[in-house]
Design a protein around this motif. Sequence first.
Motif, PDB file in Angstrom:
ATOM      1  N   ARG A 220      -4.104  -2.305  -6.652  1.00 55.41           N
ATOM      2  CA  ARG A 220      -5.203  -1.962  -7.574  1.00 55.41           C
ATOM      3  C   ARG A 220      -5.961  -0.713  -7.101  1.00 55.41           C
ATOM      4  O   ARG A 220      -6.392   0.110  -7.909  1.00 55.41           O
ATOM      5  N   GLU A 221      -6.096  -0.593  -5.787  1.00 51.24           N
ATOM      6  CA  GLU A 221      -6.883   0.510  -5.236  1.00 51.24           C
ATOM      7  C   GLU A 221      -6.157   1.843  -5.310  1.00 51.24           C
ATOM      8  O   GLU A 221      -6.771   2.873  -5.611  1.00 51.24           O
TER       9      GLU A 221
ATOM     10  N   LEU B 116      -2.447 -11.409  -1.231  1.00 46.48           N
ATOM     11  CA  LEU B 116      -3.643 -10.981  -1.957  1.00 46.48           C
ATOM     12  C   LEU B 116      -4.071  -9.588  -1.494  1.00 46.48           C
ATOM     13  O   LEU B 116      -4.478  -8.751  -2.312  1.00 46.48           O
ATOM     14  N   ALA B 117      -3.947  -9.323  -0.198  1.00 40.60           N
ATOM     15  CA  ALA B 117      -4.262  -7.988   0.309  1.00 40.60           C
ATOM     16  C   ALA B 117      -3.336  -6.950  -0.319  1.00 40.60           C
ATOM     17  O   ALA B 117      -3.771  -5.836  -0.654  1.00 40.60           O
TER      18      ALA B 117
ATOM     19  N   ARG C 100       0.831  -1.213   0.000  1.00 38.44           N
ATOM     20  CA  ARG C 100       0.000   0.000   0.000  1.00 38.44           C
ATOM     21  C   ARG C 100       0.860   1.255   0.000  1.00 38.44           C
ATOM     22  O   ARG C 100       0.615   2.208  -0.758  1.00 38.44           O
TER      23      ARG C 100
ATOM     24  N   GLU D 257      -1.995  -7.172  -3.320  1.00 45.89           N
ATOM     25  CA  GLU D 257      -2.496  -6.982  -4.685  1.00 45.89           C
ATOM     26  C   GLU D 257      -3.659  -5.994  -4.688  1.00 45.89           C
ATOM     27  O   GLU D 257      -3.728  -5.091  -5.539  1.00 45.89           O
ATOM     28  N   ASN D 258      -4.569  -6.173  -3.766  1.00 45.23           N
ATOM     29  CA  ASN D 258      -5.764  -5.316  -3.736  1.00 45.23           C
ATOM     30  C   ASN D 258      -5.415  -3.864  -3.439  1.00 45.23           C
ATOM     31  O   ASN D 258      -6.017  -2.941  -4.000  1.00 45.23           O
TER      32      ASN D 258
END
Length: 297
Positions: free
Chosen positions: A138-139, A131-132, A84, A134-135
């Motif tokens: 994308r965000e 996976l978090a 992030r 990755e998200n």
Amino acid sequence: MQKIWICGANGRVGRKLTGLLRSEPVELLLTDVDSVDITVSGDVMEYAGMNRPHFIINCAGLTDLARCQREPELAFKVNALGARNLSVAARMGKARLVQFSTDDVFDGDSREPYTEFDTPGPQTIYGKSKLAGENFVREFCSRHIIIRSSWIFGAGSPYLGQILRMAEQGQVIHAAADQYAAPTGAEELAEKTVELMYHGEDGLYHVTGQGSCSRYEFAREAVRLSGTGAPVMQARGGDDDLNALRPSYSVLDNMMLRISGIALLPDWKVMLEAYMEQWRRRRQDTGMAGMDWRQGR
């Protein structure tokens, strides 16, 4: 001159990327946790603001599955929060982010290779934290490439390194015969990463060696190429201490590469043979060639 920031530059893929890009007309910004801790937002933003990279490649991560299970907050801090922070920095600096992920984002229940369009369902803290990550990418970052790979081998590989150490010592190697994926050479993965970074469209890509095998088949092939003659025995995944938590089946289909007209990596056996040739040369340079465990050392 373009600037490329490689986070986790001391890892397997980070080192290969550094070697590849040193010959390019770019400025490399190489950091690891001792210089820039990606889990600290202020440190990431300060470094990105001072250096203004055009590309950020995130090779950093906590990949020890057992440790991730023991310390879930640390796993999410490194694998999710770190991604992030880099995503926010990339967005603010208008940089393109390359994020590495894993086949562990899938549950392992399939018997058909997973494509980029299949729904993830991680069963481990490691898979969930990746996976978090990755998200978050994308965000927070519109200009990004996410690369999922599997069973990455090369200098510094824990699994292959352990196999070869045991083979040199003449120990019996027990490897899971019920865990399947697509082994991937770190060098070839780095080369494809650079290609995608410069020429690929934004989005998610599976990048692995072609074909698939079990841990047992991989270990047996590595030992054969090592020339040591050490015995390799079949085991169950739950009895393989190095990989007991891995999905039973996590073969990735490189569909996005294929339908985008991008060349695939070679077969995993071809990449392993190339790496083992380098390993044999290093072994020869240290005076160990021709001395397998049956002859004594």
